[in-house]
Every structure is written in C-alpha cells, then in structure tokens.
Write an enzyme that holds these catalytic residues in place. Structure first.
Site, short mmCIF file in Angstrom:
data_model
loop_
_atom_site.label_atom_id
_atom_site.label_comp_id
_atom_site.label_asym_id
_atom_site.label_seq_id
_atom_site.Cartn_x
_atom_site.Cartn_y
_atom_site.Cartn_z
N GLU A 218 0.76 -1.23 0.01
CA GLU A 218 0.04 0.18 0.16
C GLU A 218 0.86 1.46 0.02
OE1 GLU A 218 -2.35 -0.01 3.34
OE2 GLU A 218 -3.28 -1.95 3.09
N CYS B 107 3.08 8.59 1.56
CA CYS B 107 3.40 7.66 2.66
C CYS B 107 3.56 6.15 1.96
CB CYS B 107 2.27 7.41 3.68
SG CYS B 107 2.42 6.31 5.03
N CYS C 48 4.84 -7.27 7.98
CA CYS C 48 5.72 -6.74 8.92
C CYS C 48 5.82 -7.94 10.01
CB CYS C 48 5.00 -5.44 9.59
SG CYS C 48 6.26 -4.76 10.73
N CYS D 124 3.38 -5.00 16.15
CA CYS D 124 2.61 -4.17 17.13
C CYS D 124 1.02 -4.55 17.26
CB CYS D 124 2.83 -2.69 16.71
SG CYS D 124 4.41 -2.21 16.64
N CYS E 18 -1.67 -3.03 15.09
CA CYS E 18 -1.41 -2.65 13.84
C CYS E 18 -1.90 -3.79 12.91
CB CYS E 18 0.10 -2.52 13.51
SG CYS E 18 0.32 -1.83 11.77
N CYS F 106 -1.92 1.79 8.18
CA CYS F 106 -0.99 0.83 7.46
C CYS F 106 -1.58 -0.63 7.38
CB CYS F 106 0.46 0.80 8.15
SG CYS F 106 0.89 1.77 9.36
N1 SAH Z 1 7.30 0.04 11.41
C1 SAH Z 1 7.50 1.33 11.50
C2 SAH Z 1 6.87 2.32 10.45
C3 SAH Z 1 5.38 1.77 9.92
S1 SAH Z 1 3.93 2.31 10.90
C4 SAH Z 1 7.01 1.88 12.95
O1 SAH Z 1 6.57 1.08 13.83
O2 SAH Z 1 7.21 3.15 13.05
C5 SAH Z 1 3.96 3.89 11.03
C6 SAH Z 1 3.39 4.34 12.11
O3 SAH Z 1 1.86 4.50 12.26
C7 SAH Z 1 3.78 3.89 13.45
O4 SAH Z 1 3.92 4.93 14.71
C8 SAH Z 1 2.55 2.86 13.85
O5 SAH Z 1 2.59 2.43 15.18
C9 SAH Z 1 1.26 3.69 13.26
N2 SAH Z 1 0.02 2.97 13.23
C10 SAH Z 1 0.09 1.62 12.71
N3 SAH Z 1 -1.17 1.10 12.65
C11 SAH Z 1 -2.17 2.08 13.32
C12 SAH Z 1 -3.47 2.43 13.55
N4 SAH Z 1 -4.22 1.49 13.18
N5 SAH Z 1 -3.66 3.74 13.83
C13 SAH Z 1 -2.92 4.75 14.19
N6 SAH Z 1 -1.60 4.44 13.91
C14 SAH Z 1 -1.07 3.28 13.47
#
Ligand code: SAH
Length: 350
Positions: A99, A112, A119, A123, A126, A342
C-alpha cells in the site's frame, strides 16, 4: 518466505543510481548523455514507459522495454477518501501487494510508502503485522510507490514530503531503504529535500545509529507508544528485547550525529496508554533527548480490540505535554474512510 530481493536490480530502473544505469545492457555502446536523458524522462517529465521517451532512438527504447522495467506494479485498487487522501494497493510481479498513500494538504503533498510486504514487528494494534512478514520490498519498489503517487499529483505539483510510514519496518530492510532514500533525495532523482523525508521505526537502536551515520539530513520518527517499559512491552512485542533506556541512548546519538530532533510517535489507544499520568511520564521521557511528540489517535482495525480514544481525552493528553514544555502535536487522522492506517487495505483485499 520468498527469496530476498537483490539490492542492485538492473531490471528495475527506479532502484538504480546513474552509474549503474549506465551499465545496463541496453545502454551498452550508447553515448553517456543517454543516462541524463533517461533520468530526465523518468524523474522530471514523469514518463510512464520507455516508448514515451521520444528523443531516444527507437531501437534503444525497444531494447530498454525488453530488458529493464520502469513501472513494474499493477494498480490493484485506487481509493479516494472524502478528505482528498488517496490510497493505492499495488500488485508486484510476484503477486505480493503493498500500500501507499497520497495525503494532500493546503501547502503540501505527502507520500506515505511501505518498505516491506507485511511486517515482523507485530505491534498489537497494527493491521500490517497481523499476517507476519511476507517479504522485503526492493529499493525500486519503494521508489516506485513514491513515483506513482507523484504522478497522481498532476503535472507541475509533485510531492513535497515523503514518509516511510506504510507497511513494514524500514530498519529491517536497511539496504533497500537507504538506497531508496538516496534516489528520492538525489537531485537527478526525485529531488525531495532530506528534511522533507521521515523514516519511522519501531525502535531498533543499532539500525537507528547506523542510519544516523549515513549523513542524510532526514527525520527519524520513533514509534514509542508507551512511556515505560512495562506498558510498552504489552503494546510493542519488540520491546521485550529493547528497553526505553536503549532507545533514549540511540535517539541522543541520532541528534548528536544529524542535528535533527527525533519525533516520538505515540498512538493513543483508548484507556490503554492515554491517561494523564502517561502524558506526564512521556513528558519527562521526551526531555531526556532532543525530541518532539506526535500524537496519533488510533485508527481502528477490524477484528482488533483496541479503541480510538475520545477527542477530549486526546486533547487533555496533548495539553499535559504542552504544559510541561513539550513540543507536541495531535495529528489529524486522514483517510479514515479508506482504511487509512498501514496494512488495512491490503488486509481487506487478501
Ligand atoms: N514500522 C514502522 C513504520 C510503520 S507504521 C514503525 O513502527 O514506526 C507508521 C506509524 O503508524 C507507527 O507509529 C505505527 O505504530 C502507526 N500505526 C500503525 N497502525 C496504526 C493504526 N491503526 N492507527 C494509528 N496509527 C497506527
């Protein structure tokens, strides 16, 4: 898992430096200025295929199309949000999908982009990590996302900013990411100033230091999401191995090497990490390094139990930080109606 993608891939022009481009078989025996012409077509005139490059000899255009890819993805989905955000789901020749999102604002147009398919960080809130890591994206594929979004901007209005905040963990695909950063930043390439580029990481101290040593004036964003190790371990599984103290040390190093403040990203998860005492703890933590804080209200993911906090709880959290002198912002959520966060669109399509 699929084979790793080679870093120097002569069959995908968007991942190549000029000196490498000069060595692709199709350009053998051609005058040196062909490389300049090609790069101009690709990055200035946004040509979509070699056939459009009318000042190149026809035989050369044909040789290039047969041996070298320019845009190698297909656009599987193209969705527009009511707020102007546009999200593309790209399908790569091996069938993997990734994406990328264009986020237009009054005065900027931000891309973005993703660095991996899926991944490994996992987390808990996510969507990208739900199916684990499928594979790395190559440098050319990372650049291609930014170029596809540039071409959506219209003729004279390219991207102003690029954020590596899509799917994947950039520091776990290090070589491809740094190569893509250089192409995006280069004056012969996308020509986007390093200060307009942000790489976001789950927090890998070694990779953070290594990136700081690359002498790129980019911004590093650190996905903190919790102000103490105990809570962070619940939200970010990687934190089981990596303490906040180690991250602070790495962030201090980043500032010392680059002179760039680190952005602390903090996704506000309703009733999990959004209480005033968390804000107070975060304020104290953020003062241990040169940093600013970016608050993001959780963008709910179907099937996951986490909640988007109320607007006033988020606002209070912000105020607590600001009262303590922290340079903090509450980000406006964009593209909520198009699975903006993401990995959500890919997940829905899978
Ligand atoms: N792996 C990297 C970059 C990808 S995510 C990282 O962890 O930073 C970019 C940002 O979006 C990260 O801070 C992630 O925690 C956040 N993110 C992911 N899913 C999300 C969601 N559903 N709502 C809000 N932020 C989210």
């Amino acid at each position: 898992m699929a084979e790793p993608v080679p870093i120097f891939d002569p069959s995908h022009l968007l991942g190549l430096f000029p000196e490498e481009l000069a060595s692709v078989p199709a350009l053998a025996g051609q005058p040196a200025y062909r490389v300049t012409q090609l790069l101009e077509w690709v990055y200035r005139r946004m040509a979509g295929e070699f056939a459009d490059m009318t000042n190149l000899p026809k035989a050369l255009r044909e040789a290039l199309s047969q041996t070298c890819g320019l845009y190698t993805s297909g656009i599987e989905r193209d969705v527009a949000s009511s707020d102007g955000t546009r999200k593309l789901l790209l399908r790569w020749p091996d069938g993997a999908t990734s994406e990328c999102v264009l986020i237009p604002d009054a005065d900027r147009r931000t891309a973005c982009i993703s660095t991996q398919v899926g991944c490994a960080a996992g987390c808990v809130f996510c969507a990208s990590g739900l199916g684990g890591l499928e594979r790395d994206l190559s440098a050319g594929q990372i650049v291609e996302q930014a170029m596809r979004l540039t071409r959506l901007c219209g003729d004279d209005r390219g991207l102003t900013n690029v954020v590596f905040m899509g799917m994947g963990e950039p520091l776990l695909n290090y070589e491809a990411v740094v190569r893509a950063l250089r192409v995006i930043n280069a004056s012969w390439g996308m020509n986007i100033g390093a200060r307009k580029i942000t790489v976001s990481t789950v927090g890998l101290p070694k990779g953070m230091r290594r990136l700081a040593d690359e002498e790129l004036q980019i911004t590093l964003a650190l996905s903190l999401h919790a102000p103490n190790d105990e809570l962070r371990r619940q939200i970010v599984p990687w934190a089981a191995q990596i303490s906040i103290d180690e991250l602070v040390d790495a962030a201090v190093y980043v500032f010392d090497r680059t002179g760039r403040e680190v952005t602390l990203e903090y996704v506000l998860l309703g009733e999990l990490n959004d209480r005033p005492e968390h804000a107070r703890e975060l304020a104290a933590l953020s003062k241990r390094m040169r940093s600013n804080v970016n608050l993001i209200r959780y963008n709910p993911v179907q099937g996951l139990p986490y909640r988007r906090p109320e607007a006033d709880a988020s606002q209070r959290f912000l105020e607590v930080l600001r009262e303590r002198g922290v340079n903090a912002h509450l980000r406006r959520s964009r593209g909520l109606d198009i699975d903006g966060a993401c990995g959500q669109l890919r997940r829905r399509t899978l």
